[in-house]
Design a protein around this motif. Structure first.
Motif, PDB file in Angstrom:
ATOM      1  N   UNK A   1      24.450  16.134   8.987  1.00  0.00           N
ATOM      2  CA  UNK A   1      24.565  15.605  10.109  1.00  0.00           C
ATOM      3  C   UNK A   1      24.024  14.309  10.276  1.00  0.00           C
ATOM      4  N   UNK A   2      24.331  13.430  11.408  1.00  0.00           N
ATOM      5  CA  UNK A   2      23.837  12.034  11.498  1.00  0.00           C
ATOM      6  C   UNK A   2      23.642  12.083  12.878  1.00  0.00           C
ATOM      7  N   UNK A   3      22.396  11.460  13.342  1.00  0.00           N
ATOM      8  CA  UNK A   3      21.842  11.596  14.574  1.00  0.00           C
ATOM      9  C   UNK A   3      21.764  10.109  14.803  1.00  0.00           C
ATOM     10  N   UNK A   4      22.471   9.698  16.100  1.00  0.00           N
ATOM     11  CA  UNK A   4      22.328   8.250  16.575  1.00  0.00           C
ATOM     12  C   UNK A   4      21.487   8.082  17.684  1.00  0.00           C
ATOM     13  N   UNK A   5      20.505   7.375  17.874  1.00  0.00           N
ATOM     14  CA  UNK A   5      19.857   7.280  19.193  1.00  0.00           C
ATOM     15  C   UNK A   5      19.640   5.629  19.460  1.00  0.00           C
ATOM     16  N   UNK A   6      20.154   5.443  20.677  1.00  0.00           N
ATOM     17  CA  UNK A   6      20.166   3.978  21.111  1.00  0.00           C
ATOM     18  C   UNK A   6      20.590   2.917  20.178  1.00  0.00           C
ATOM     19  N   UNK A   7      21.822   3.457  19.390  1.00  0.00           N
ATOM     20  CA  UNK A   7      22.675   2.727  18.501  1.00  0.00           C
ATOM     21  C   UNK A   7      22.059   2.580  17.109  1.00  0.00           C
TER      22      UNK A   7
ATOM     23  N   UNK B   1      39.495   7.658   9.959  1.00  0.00           N
ATOM     24  CA  UNK B   1      39.796   8.347  11.266  1.00  0.00           C
ATOM     25  C   UNK B   1      38.981   7.812  12.494  1.00  0.00           C
ATOM     26  N   UNK B   2      37.738   7.102  12.134  1.00  0.00           N
ATOM     27  CA  UNK B   2      37.181   6.660  13.301  1.00  0.00           C
ATOM     28  C   UNK B   2      36.161   5.731  12.690  1.00  0.00           C
ATOM     29  N   UNK B   3      36.056   4.623  13.427  1.00  0.00           N
ATOM     30  CA  UNK B   3      35.070   3.331  13.037  1.00  0.00           C
ATOM     31  C   UNK B   3      33.966   3.438  14.263  1.00  0.00           C
ATOM     32  N   UNK B   4      32.709   3.459  13.810  1.00  0.00           N
ATOM     33  CA  UNK B   4      31.492   3.487  14.696  1.00  0.00           C
ATOM     34  C   UNK B   4      30.784   2.256  14.229  1.00  0.00           C
ATOM     35  N   UNK B   5      30.449   1.395  15.505  1.00  0.00           N
ATOM     36  CA  UNK B   5      29.643   0.220  15.380  1.00  0.00           C
ATOM     37  C   UNK B   5      28.527   0.223  16.355  1.00  0.00           C
ATOM     38  N   UNK B   6      27.313   0.093  15.796  1.00  0.00           N
ATOM     39  CA  UNK B   6      26.082   0.220  16.910  1.00  0.00           C
ATOM     40  C   UNK B   6      25.893   1.505  17.465  1.00  0.00           C
ATOM     41  N   UNK B   7      26.637   2.570  16.799  1.00  0.00           N
ATOM     42  CA  UNK B   7      26.590   4.202  17.435  1.00  0.00           C
ATOM     43  C   UNK B   7      27.705   4.196  18.445  1.00  0.00           C
ATOM     44  N   UNK B   8      28.609   3.468  18.818  1.00  0.00           N
ATOM     45  CA  UNK B   8      29.923   3.494  19.777  1.00  0.00           C
ATOM     46  C   UNK B   8      31.236   3.210  18.965  1.00  0.00           C
TER      47      UNK B   8
ATOM     48  N   UNK C   1      16.757   3.978  11.022  1.00  0.00           N
ATOM     49  CA  UNK C   1      16.173   3.021  11.574  1.00  0.00           C
ATOM     50  C   UNK C   1      17.406   1.924  11.259  1.00  0.00           C
ATOM     51  N   UNK C   2      18.319   2.048  10.599  1.00  0.00           N
ATOM     52  CA  UNK C   2      19.560   0.999  10.600  1.00  0.00           C
ATOM     53  C   UNK C   2      20.392   1.261  11.827  1.00  0.00           C
ATOM     54  N   UNK C   3      21.211   0.110  11.905  1.00  0.00           N
ATOM     55  CA  UNK C   3      22.186   0.115  12.823  1.00  0.00           C
ATOM     56  C   UNK C   3      23.204   1.516  12.570  1.00  0.00           C
ATOM     57  N   UNK C   4      23.534   2.042  13.768  1.00  0.00           N
ATOM     58  CA  UNK C   4      24.498   3.010  13.319  1.00  0.00           C
ATOM     59  C   UNK C   4      25.935   2.443  13.310  1.00  0.00           C
ATOM     60  N   UNK C   5      26.229   2.066  12.033  1.00  0.00           N
ATOM     61  CA  UNK C   5      27.659   1.592  11.842  1.00  0.00           C
ATOM     62  C   UNK C   5      28.217   2.519  10.565  1.00  0.00           C
ATOM     63  N   UNK C   6      29.440   3.152  10.873  1.00  0.00           N
ATOM     64  CA  UNK C   6      29.786   4.044   9.994  1.00  0.00           C
ATOM     65  C   UNK C   6      31.166   4.372  10.224  1.00  0.00           C
ATOM     66  N   UNK C   7      31.879   5.137   9.350  1.00  0.00           N
ATOM     67  CA  UNK C   7      33.164   5.346   9.360  1.00  0.00           C
ATOM     68  C   UNK C   7      33.556   7.048   8.941  1.00  0.00           C
ATOM     69  N   UNK C   8      34.421   7.402   9.690  1.00  0.00           N
ATOM     70  CA  UNK C   8      34.801   8.831   9.408  1.00  0.00           C
ATOM     71  C   UNK C   8      36.369   8.847   8.848  1.00  0.00           C
ATOM     72  N   UNK C   9      36.309   9.460   7.680  1.00  0.00           N
ATOM     73  CA  UNK C   9      37.675   9.291   6.893  1.00  0.00           C
ATOM     74  C   UNK C   9      38.321  10.513   6.574  1.00  0.00           C
ATOM     75  N   UNK C  10      39.734  10.589   6.862  1.00  0.00           N
ATOM     76  CA  UNK C  10      40.504  11.778   6.558  1.00  0.00           C
ATOM     77  C   UNK C  10      40.725  11.889   5.038  1.00  0.00           C
TER      78      UNK C  10
END
Ligand SMILES: [Zn+2]
Length: 404
Positions: free
Chosen positions: A30-36, A397-404, A371-380
């Motif tokens: 699991x990955x938790x994002x709080x305030x980006x 599948x989805x690109x997330x930058x600063x939690x969004x 603690x890092x910026x929530x910059x991540x990718x979901x891949x199929x």
């Protein structure tokens, strides 16, 4: 606005966390994002239960999550293209011959000078969008096709404006010492004194510059000339990096290391003393297989020496109109593996953790760490190796930058 806390469950993580081995894989994660920012990245079983009840939960349906990709060496802001030179090279002309005939970098200069800041922004956006479509969340963009103070600043302003038009982090690099314009031919030191250094100061004063770069090569600037530029950069407190040892060995890597450079880039001709100096200085080796491929070079960067001395290795597109019209970090990874013999782990680390390190942004992005910026990718994908293995296929599948 995203909810302050969002939990991404049923995921498989390639965290690239250096405290874990290899890709830093966590299954059933699991990955938790709080305030980006990343508030948790690890086994779902260890997730604090309070987070699950008060949060917005996203089921990743078993997908892999990697850090957002980082393209740490680009000339993305430019005008026009150089398809005609491509045609010349196919007919037998060398890069050196094209440069000495007034082509090469200098031929892009006229087009950039003629373009407005708006033109540069509009022309560069589709290239940026191509990178974002493959999961890029941080990109470095250099100046270097203006070669007057005003035109260099125009390029940097255009690069900064791209960040207001797309959801991406952009770092800007001042590359005033990229080529000598026609009116300073044979007078590199005058050009550095009159244009490169005053332009650097003006860019710094306008808040347009995160680092300073140069092109150390027989067709560009000598090590002594680059040192003048780097001394000025360091006096302004700006980190440096260098296009080094691409076409010949001028000991550019050693020069970069001696100036505490963030990175030395290209490095096809770097020798063991240069590698050793980079290791001691913590300078990242940024490999650019797109340029190697496009120029049909045969001399490969010394990957075994980088491994032997523990030099961190990053990969980047080097997107530019003359030698690497490449807008795919996925293809760059495949080239890093097939052309330079990098492993899957080295390729993936090279476009995430080590690329962030090469930008001096390792504390902010590049891994899935708390603690890092929530910059991540979901891949199929079924396994991370697919990201390196495929050619011309985008499984994002989805690109997330600063939690969004
Ligand atoms: Zn470059």
């Amino acid at each position: 606005m995203a909810l302050p806390v969002r939990v991404w469950t049923n995921a498989r993580l390639a965290t690239l966390d250096p405290r874990r081995s290899g890709l830093g894989i966590v299954e059933d994660a699991a990955l938790v994002v709080r305030d980006g920012r990343i508030a948790y990245a690890g086994p779902a079983a260890d997730l604090p239960s309070a987070l699950l009840t008060s949060s917005d939960v996203v089921d990743c349906e078993g997908r892999w999550i990697t850090p957002g990709l980082v393209d740490c060496h680009t000339h993305l802001v430019h005008a026009g293209n150089r398809a005609n030179e491509f045609q010349m090279r196919l007919a037998g002309a060398s890069y050196d011959e094209i440069a000495r005939a007034g082509g090469g970098i200098v031929s892009s200069v006229g087009k950039v000078r003629a373009a407005s800041e708006d033109d540069l922004v509009l022309e560069s956006l589709p290239r940026l969008d191509a990178l974002l479509a493959e999961g890029v969340t941080t990109i470095e963009i250099k100046s270097g096709y203006g070669l007057t103070i005003d035109d260099e600043l125009k390029m940097l302003r255009a690069a900064r404006r791209l960040a207001s038009l797309r959801r991406v982090s952009i770092t800007t690099t001042y590359l005033g010492a990229h080529a000598t314009p026609a009116d300073y031919r044979g007078r590199n030191r005058d050009f550095i004194r009159d244009v490169v250094i005053p332009g650097m100061k003006a860019a710094q004063a306008e808040g347009l510059v995160d680092a300073v770069d140069g092109f150390c090569e027989g067709i560009a600037f000598s090590p002594d000339e680059i040192r003048l530029v780097f001394d000025a950069a360091r006096a302004l407190g700006l980190p440096v990096k260098l296009h080094a040892d691409q076409l010949s060995n001028l000991s550019g890597a050693a020069l970069a290391a001696s100036c505490g450079a963030l990175s030395a880039d290209h490095l096809e001709y770097t020798d063991e003393p240069g590698t050793n100096a980079m290791a001691k200085a913590g300078t990242v080796a940024v490999l650019l297989p797109g340029a190697f491929y496009f120029l049909r070079e045969t001399r490969k960067p010394p990957v075994d020496l980088f491994r032997k001395h523990g030099v961190p290795v990053a990969l980047a597109t080097d997107n530019n109109p003359g030698t690497s019209p490449l807008t795919s970090l996925l293809l760059t990874m495949n080239m890093g593996a097939t052309l330079f013999g990098l492993t899957v782990t080295e390729c993936l680390a090279g476009v995430t953790r080590e690329a962030a390190r090469a930008l001096g942004r390792i504390g902010e992005t590049g891994t899935l760490e708390v603690g890092k910026s929530a910059d991540f990718c979901l891949w199929d994908i079924g396994e991370p190796a697919e990201l390196v293995y495929r050619i011309g296929f985008n499984p994002l599948h989805r690109r997330v930058w600063k939690g969004e």
